[in-house]
Design a protein around this motif. Structure first.
Motif, PDB file in Angstrom:
ATOM      1  N   MET A 190       0.860  -1.163   0.000  1.00  0.00           N
ATOM      2  CA  MET A 190       0.000   0.000   0.000  1.00  0.00           C
ATOM      3  C   MET A 190       0.904   1.223   0.000  1.00  0.00           C
ATOM      4  N   ARG A 191       0.654   2.148  -0.883  1.00  0.00           N
ATOM      5  CA  ARG A 191       1.409   3.391  -0.918  1.00  0.00           C
ATOM      6  C   ARG A 191       0.419   4.524  -0.778  1.00  0.00           C
ATOM      7  N   ILE A 192       0.676   5.388   0.159  1.00  0.00           N
ATOM      8  CA  ILE A 192      -0.225   6.494   0.443  1.00  0.00           C
ATOM      9  C   ILE A 192       0.470   7.784   0.054  1.00  0.00           C
ATOM     10  N   LEU A 195       5.700   9.985  -0.938  1.00  0.00           N
ATOM     11  CA  LEU A 195       4.943   8.734  -0.889  1.00  0.00           C
ATOM     12  C   LEU A 195       5.430   7.938   0.301  1.00  0.00           C
ATOM     13  N   MET A 196       4.488   7.459   1.090  1.00  0.00           N
ATOM     14  CA  MET A 196       4.849   6.675   2.261  1.00  0.00           C
ATOM     15  C   MET A 196       4.373   5.246   2.046  1.00  0.00           C
ATOM     16  N   GLY A 197       5.272   4.291   2.170  1.00  0.00           N
ATOM     17  CA  GLY A 197       4.875   2.899   2.067  1.00  0.00           C
ATOM     18  C   GLY A 197       4.465   2.406   3.443  1.00  0.00           C
ATOM     19  N   GLY A 198       3.312   1.838   3.534  1.00  0.00           N
ATOM     20  CA  GLY A 198       2.839   1.328   4.818  1.00  0.00           C
ATOM     21  C   GLY A 198       2.575  -0.147   4.707  1.00  0.00           C
ATOM     22  N   PRO A 199       2.173  -0.751   5.806  1.00  0.00           N
ATOM     23  CA  PRO A 199       1.869  -2.178   5.787  1.00  0.00           C
ATOM     24  C   PRO A 199       0.608  -2.452   4.967  1.00  0.00           C
ATOM     25  N   THR A 200       0.514  -3.658   4.447  1.00  0.00           N
ATOM     26  CA  THR A 200      -0.687  -4.048   3.720  1.00  0.00           C
ATOM     27  C   THR A 200      -1.777  -4.416   4.714  1.00  0.00           C
ATOM     28  N   LEU A 201      -3.003  -4.451   4.240  1.00  0.00           N
ATOM     29  CA  LEU A 201      -4.124  -4.845   5.091  1.00  0.00           C
ATOM     30  C   LEU A 201      -3.933  -6.279   5.594  1.00  0.00           C
ATOM     31  N   ALA A 202      -3.409  -7.144   4.751  1.00  0.00           N
ATOM     32  CA  ALA A 202      -3.152  -8.533   5.160  1.00  0.00           C
ATOM     33  C   ALA A 202      -2.137  -8.574   6.303  1.00  0.00           C
ATOM     34  N   TRP A 249      -1.426  -8.477  13.035  1.00  0.00           N
ATOM     35  CA  TRP A 249      -0.889  -7.772  14.195  1.00  0.00           C
ATOM     36  C   TRP A 249      -1.579  -8.238  15.475  1.00  0.00           C
ATOM     37  N   PRO A 250      -0.970  -7.976  16.634  1.00  0.00           N
ATOM     38  CA  PRO A 250      -1.618  -8.304  17.914  1.00  0.00           C
ATOM     39  C   PRO A 250      -2.917  -7.514  18.094  1.00  0.00           C
ATOM     40  N   ALA A 251      -3.666  -7.820  19.120  1.00  0.00           N
ATOM     41  CA  ALA A 251      -4.963  -7.183  19.368  1.00  0.00           C
ATOM     42  C   ALA A 251      -4.857  -5.669  19.505  1.00  0.00           C
ATOM     43  N   THR A 252      -3.759  -5.186  20.051  1.00  0.00           N
ATOM     44  CA  THR A 252      -3.533  -3.745  20.149  1.00  0.00           C
ATOM     45  C   THR A 252      -2.121  -3.431  19.668  1.00  0.00           C
TER      46      THR A 252
END
Length: 75
Positions: free
Chosen positions: A1-3, A9-16, A21-24
């Protein structure tokens, strides 16, 4: 994902990846996922306007990952 934010442009983690990730998660990690700065997200939390559900432990805040996933899914 690139926002795209302004000129960078910032590359972030994908939704998958976020779903694993942990609960919090901490505010810095959540801010990266939604494409904003840590300070922006902390300010929204302080004003009670965060787009995600958070838990506060004194001065420490964590973001509920399920809420983050729902936001990114557009739910």
């Amino acid at each position: 994902m690139r926002i795209h934010f302004g000129r960078c442009l910032m590359g972030g983690p994908t939704l998958a990846e976020i779903r694993k990730w942990p609960a919090t998660v901490g505010v810095p990690q959540a801010a990266t996922a939604i494409g904003c700065s840590q300070s922006q997200l902390y300010a929204l939390i302080k004003r009670g306007e965060a787009p995600v559900k958070t838990l506060s432990y004194g001065r420490r805040h964590v973001v509920i990952t399920a809420s983050l996933v729902a936001l990114l899914e557009g739910a």
